[in-house]
Write an enzyme that holds these catalytic residues in place. Structure first.
Site, mmCIF file in Angstrom:
data_model
loop_
_atom_site.group_PDB
_atom_site.id
_atom_site.type_symbol
_atom_site.label_atom_id
_atom_site.label_comp_id
_atom_site.label_asym_id
_atom_site.label_seq_id
_atom_site.Cartn_x
_atom_site.Cartn_y
_atom_site.Cartn_z
ATOM 1 C CD GLU A 110 -12.374 2.262 -16.299
ATOM 2 O OE1 GLU A 110 -13.125 2.441 -16.242
ATOM 3 O OE2 GLU A 110 -10.684 3.144 -17.190
ATOM 4 C CB CYS A 123 -2.017 2.008 -17.017
ATOM 5 S SG CYS A 123 -2.484 3.378 -15.162
ATOM 6 C CB CYS A 134 -7.705 9.997 -2.690
ATOM 7 S SG CYS A 134 -6.455 8.645 -1.680
ATOM 8 N N GLY A 177 -7.035 0.617 -7.897
ATOM 9 C CA GLY A 177 -7.215 -0.272 -6.581
ATOM 10 C C GLY A 177 -5.438 0.366 -5.931
ATOM 11 C CD GLU A 178 -1.688 1.509 -1.906
ATOM 12 O OE1 GLU A 178 -2.250 2.750 -2.495
ATOM 13 O OE2 GLU A 178 -0.918 1.007 -2.010
ATOM 14 C CB SER A 207 1.860 3.744 -8.391
ATOM 15 O OG SER A 207 1.492 5.592 -7.387
ATOM 16 C CB SER A 230 0.110 8.743 -4.332
ATOM 17 O OG SER A 230 -0.119 7.969 -5.229
ATOM 18 C CG HIS A 232 -1.101 13.260 -3.899
ATOM 19 N ND1 HIS A 232 -0.499 13.168 -5.057
ATOM 20 C CD2 HIS A 232 -1.974 11.977 -4.220
ATOM 21 C CE1 HIS A 232 -0.849 12.210 -5.720
ATOM 22 N NE2 HIS A 232 -1.603 11.677 -5.417
ATOM 23 C CG ASN A 306 -6.092 14.176 -15.494
ATOM 24 O OD1 ASN A 306 -5.547 14.982 -16.138
ATOM 25 N ND2 ASN A 306 -5.175 13.312 -15.139
HETATM 26 N N1 SAH Z 1 -3.283 4.101 -5.396
HETATM 27 C C1 SAH Z 1 -2.335 3.715 -6.283
HETATM 28 C C2 SAH Z 1 -2.567 4.798 -7.403
HETATM 29 C C3 SAH Z 1 -3.219 5.041 -7.966
HETATM 30 S S1 SAH Z 1 -2.896 5.800 -9.486
HETATM 31 C C4 SAH Z 1 -1.171 5.040 -5.272
HETATM 32 O O1 SAH Z 1 -2.357 5.958 -5.201
HETATM 33 O O2 SAH Z 1 -0.796 5.557 -5.945
HETATM 34 C C5 SAH Z 1 -2.117 6.640 -10.006
HETATM 35 C C6 SAH Z 1 -2.159 8.209 -9.063
HETATM 36 O O3 SAH Z 1 -3.068 8.815 -9.901
HETATM 37 C C7 SAH Z 1 -1.579 8.146 -7.892
HETATM 38 O O4 SAH Z 1 -1.094 9.419 -7.722
HETATM 39 C C8 SAH Z 1 -3.010 8.860 -7.291
HETATM 40 O O5 SAH Z 1 -2.775 10.070 -6.596
HETATM 41 C C9 SAH Z 1 -3.129 10.075 -9.031
HETATM 42 N N2 SAH Z 1 -4.099 10.105 -9.165
HETATM 43 C C10 SAH Z 1 -5.394 10.011 -8.884
HETATM 44 N N3 SAH Z 1 -6.902 10.609 -9.270
HETATM 45 C C11 SAH Z 1 -5.815 11.920 -9.578
HETATM 46 C C12 SAH Z 1 -7.279 13.170 -10.644
HETATM 47 N N4 SAH Z 1 -7.925 12.948 -10.483
HETATM 48 N N5 SAH Z 1 -6.108 13.562 -11.462
HETATM 49 C C13 SAH Z 1 -4.765 13.005 -11.573
HETATM 50 N N6 SAH Z 1 -4.019 12.588 -10.896
HETATM 51 C C14 SAH Z 1 -4.793 11.354 -10.338
#
Ligand code: SAH
Length: 358
Positions: A110, A123, A134, A177-178, A207, A230, A232, A306
């Protein structure tokens, strides 16, 4: 950033030289493309032409480069440029477009195009799926397939640019992905987006959830990109509950690496913090977060959760979000709230999940 050779060969014990599969050309620099055309008996200036056709004219096959001789085009017609095809495209009412892109091996990834004012942000994904798992993220629920090549990362930007018929101004590596599990290709893609596509380094954001030693290694490249981490959670116990990979890589160690990153690059770090109602969104969490970031050149980006299907976390209401913001501000922490765009296109943070519904 080091350049990867386009053609590589290894010694095979059986047959002597063994030609490996030819990596696609997309992602290669002018110098690499020039060396490549010369290897194929062409004059050096053809390299610049090839570069222009790949990055600015968006050519998908070498056979279509009309400034090259017919004979040579026929010779190299099977060498891939490395473009994907749009498998599906959905548009949200706010103009955000989500793309499902099909790769050469038929895997689907995507990418999202996010227009705002004069900006166009893409993105991009860095892997097919994600192994980090996660708890609140849809991509992680779908499992992991493979790393993306540099061409597959750069392609996402060109594809969105062509579809919008507008120059991409910003790229965020926040798709599937990471990125720091695919550092080599991510670095190569950053170089190419900067030097070949022409996007300023400061408009590129990577990120990461944090992989031991990789933030320090990234810092050694002295890039002017933005690093987003990230976080969190403001403490180890809560973080490991949400992010399995946090168990063997404690928060303190992650923060120490981020501090080094700031010292080495002179760039502040952005900390992403997904707000989950009743889990990590209380004023005490904000206070604890402020303590973690004291003395740091940082910025906190709050992402209201989300919702995804597999788990029943909830997004906090706006009073709770504002209360969290207030505590951080009182503690002199720079903070912004990122309300995800493209909810309707299922293209918001954490909702990217190829192969399922589109
Ligand atoms: N692997 C990378 C990129 C992930 S996506 C990372 O972890 O940073 C980018 C961001 O979206 C990350 O901070 C991720 O934790 C966040 N994210 C993932 N699922 C989410 C959700 N359901 N709602 C809001 N943010 C989310």
């Amino acid at each position: 950033m080091s350049a990867t050779p386009i053609l590589s060969s290894v010694d095979s014990p059986i047959s002597g030289k063994l030609q490996l599969a030819i990596p696609p050309l997309l992602g290669a620099s002018v110098a690499e493309l020039t060396a490549w055309v010369q290897q194929h008996g062409q004059p050096a200036y053809r390299g610049k032409q090839l570069h222009d056709w790949i990055y600015h004219k968006g050519v998908r096959s070498l056979a279509d480069i009309s400034v090259f001789s017919k004979q040579w085009r026929a010779e190299v017609a099977n060498i891939p440029i490395g473009r994907s095809t749009i498998h599906h495209r959905s548009v949200a009412p706010d103009g955000t477009v989500k793309y499902l892109l099909q790769l050469a091996d038929r895997q689907i990834i995507e990418a999202v195009g996010i227009p705002s004012d004069k900006r166009l942000t893409v993105c991009v994904s860095t892997q097919v799926g994600c192994p980090m798992a996660c708890d609140f993220c849809a991509t992680g629920k779908g499992g992991y397939k493979r790393n993306l090549g540099r061409h597959e990362i750069v392609d996402q930007v060109l594809t969105v640019q062509e579809d919008f018929q507008q120059r991409v101004s910003h790229v965020v590596f926040m798709g599937m992905g990471e990125p720091l599990l695919n550092t080599e290709n991510v670095l190569a893609a950053l170089r190419s987006l900067n030097q070949d596509v022409g996007i300023g380094q400061r408009s590129l954001t990577v990120s990461t959830v944090g992989i031991r030693d990789r933030i320090r290694q990234l810092a050694q490249h002295h890039l002017q990109i933005t690093l987003a981490v990230s976080l969190h959670a403001p403490n180890q116990a809560l973080r490991e509950q949400l992010i399995p990979s946090a168990r063997p890589y404690p928060l303190e160690e992650l923060l120490a690496e981020c501090r080094e990153y700031v010292e080495i690059t002179g760039r502040r770090v952005t900390f992403e913090y997904v707000l989950l109602a009743g889990v990590n969104d209380l004023p005490q969490h904000a206070l604890e977060l402020a303590k973690c970031l004291r003395g740091f050149q940082s910025h906190v980006n709050l992402i209201p959760y989300n919702p995804i299907q597999e788990v029943d976390y909830k997004r906090p209401n706006s009073d709770r979000i504002q209360a969290f913001v207030k505590v951080l501000k009182q503690q002199q922490i720079a903070v912004s709230v990122r309300y995800s765009r493209g909810l309707e296109a299922d293209a918001a943070c954490g909702q990217l999940r190829a192969n399922k519904k589109s």
